[in-house]
Write an enzyme that holds these catalytic residues in place. Structure first.
Site, mmCIF file in Angstrom:
data_model
loop_
_atom_site.group_PDB
_atom_site.id
_atom_site.type_symbol
_atom_site.label_atom_id
_atom_site.label_comp_id
_atom_site.label_asym_id
_atom_site.label_seq_id
_atom_site.Cartn_x
_atom_site.Cartn_y
_atom_site.Cartn_z
ATOM 1 N N ARG A 121 4.192 -16.160 -2.220
ATOM 2 C CA ARG A 121 5.532 -16.748 -2.265
ATOM 3 C C ARG A 121 6.554 -15.982 -1.429
ATOM 4 N NH1 ARG A 121 2.540 -16.540 -5.852
ATOM 5 N NH2 ARG A 121 1.920 -18.317 -7.107
ATOM 6 N N THR A 122 6.635 -14.687 -1.666
ATOM 7 C CA THR A 122 7.691 -13.894 -1.031
ATOM 8 C C THR A 122 7.477 -13.826 0.483
ATOM 9 O OG1 THR A 122 7.671 -12.590 -3.055
ATOM 10 C CG2 THR A 122 8.965 -11.728 -1.237
ATOM 11 N N HIS A 155 12.599 -6.099 -7.474
ATOM 12 C CA HIS A 155 12.242 -7.261 -6.635
ATOM 13 C C HIS A 155 13.523 -8.106 -6.562
ATOM 14 C CE1 HIS A 155 10.140 -10.378 -4.682
ATOM 15 N NE2 HIS A 155 9.122 -10.575 -5.489
ATOM 16 N N ARG A 176 7.427 -5.042 1.437
ATOM 17 C CA ARG A 176 6.807 -4.984 0.103
ATOM 18 C C ARG A 176 5.822 -3.828 0.144
ATOM 19 N NH1 ARG A 176 4.293 -9.660 -3.601
ATOM 20 N NH2 ARG A 176 6.527 -9.939 -3.839
ATOM 21 N N LYS A 226 -5.207 3.827 10.752
ATOM 22 C CA LYS A 226 -5.566 4.974 11.613
ATOM 23 C C LYS A 226 -4.850 6.233 11.161
ATOM 24 C CE LYS A 226 -5.817 1.926 15.640
ATOM 25 N NZ LYS A 226 -5.014 1.532 16.819
HETATM 26 N N1 CP Z 1 6.847 -13.785 -7.234
HETATM 27 C C1 CP Z 1 6.225 -13.133 -6.245
HETATM 28 O O1 CP Z 1 6.652 -12.088 -5.794
HETATM 29 O O2 CP Z 1 5.084 -13.762 -5.822
HETATM 30 P P1 CP Z 1 4.182 -13.262 -4.617
HETATM 31 O O3 CP Z 1 3.502 -12.003 -5.070
HETATM 32 O O4 CP Z 1 3.200 -14.390 -4.367
HETATM 33 O O5 CP Z 1 5.066 -12.999 -3.437
#
Ligand code: CP
Length: 258
Positions: free
Chosen positions: A8-9, A86, A58, A36
């Site tokens: 999603r993100t 998040h 992320r 590496k």
């Molecule tokens: N909600 C969320 O962060 O989903 P993803 O891990 O699929 O990005």
């Protein structure tokens, strides 16, 4: 820079960038020079040196976004750092609640599930309480951070108590990738005592929304049928994620207009 899996993100940030006529390139740890031996700061500086305006990261380490932000000239957006935050998930959740309920102020929001490892819970608690929601959290004691009550939430060791009269029930994914073993006996037992099913959701208000950041483990935190419940807004959360991330990108690129 996605150093952890994401559907999603990652995709919604990528689409948001494309919809706004920006160029987006994806760096994953498995296909970059990280394998590496290059460290996070050097990788971020390399990407920065290519004239990148915004780095979206992320990473499994809490604080990763903050660490690179102090080492690059690009703007840095946290797309989830370890067990910490998040922020854009919370923004899209707040937007979805506002869209459905009109406002967040005075709503009762129950966040249930693996609170201990959840960056979604931390960012949502932060945003919800500042907008005036009354937040309760419910989880087995082993999945509750010891100091969570300091964030201004009511803490319950049972899901039932946490969701009584809630306007919004936010279920969280069981984050097995961050867990040590032994925090709960089995998925079946967790589902039986802490999962959200047709019976438990009736403890919330009759018009309560069901939310989940995804991905859902059907049969663990949500019963297989309840994920498709008529008041589930899980798909709307995903839809709103694109618009909210477009807004975030816009705000980061306005330059002197800020
Ligand atoms: N909600 C969320 O962060 O989903 P993803 O891990 O699929 O990005």
């Amino acid at each position: 820079m996605f150093y952890e899996n994401s559907t999603r993100t990652r995709l919604s940030f990528e689409l948001a960038a494309k919809y706004m006529s920006a160029s987006a390139a994806n760096v994953s740890s498995g296909a970059s020079s990280v394998l590496k031996g290059e460290n996070l700061i050097d990788t971020a500086k390399t990407i920065d040196a290519m004239g990148t305006d915004i780095i979206i990261i992320r990473h499994p380490m809490s604080g990763a976004a903050d660490l690179i932000a102090s080492n690059v000239s690009a703007s840095v957006i946290n797309a989830g750092d370890g067990m910490h935050e998040h922020p854009t998930q919370a923004l899209l959740d707040l937007f979805t609640i506002t869209e459905k309920k009109g406002e967040v102020n005075n709503l009762r929001v129950a966040i249930v599930g693996d609170i201990l490892h959840s960056r979604v819970a931390r960012s949502n608690i932060w945003g919800l309480t500042r907008l005036g929601a009354k937040v309760s959290v419910g989880a087995p004691l082993t999945l509750l951070p010891p100091e969570i009550s300091k964030m201004g939430v009511q803490v319950f060791e049972s899901v039932q108590e946490a969701i009584i009269d809630a306007d919004v029930v936010m279920s969280l994914r069981m984050q097995t990738e961050r867990q040590k073993s032994g925090l709960y006996p089995t998925n079946d037992e967790y589902a039986r005592f802490f999962g959200i099913d047709e019976k438990r959701i009736r403890l919330a208000k009759p018009d309560a929304l069901l939310m989940h950041p995804g991905p859902v483990n059907r049969g663990v935190e949500l019963s297989p049928q309840i994920a498709d419940f008529e008041r589930s807004v899980i798909n709307e959360q995903v839809t709103n994620g694109v618009a909210v991330r477009m807004a975030v990108l816009y705000l980061y690129t306005r330059g002197d207009e800020n």
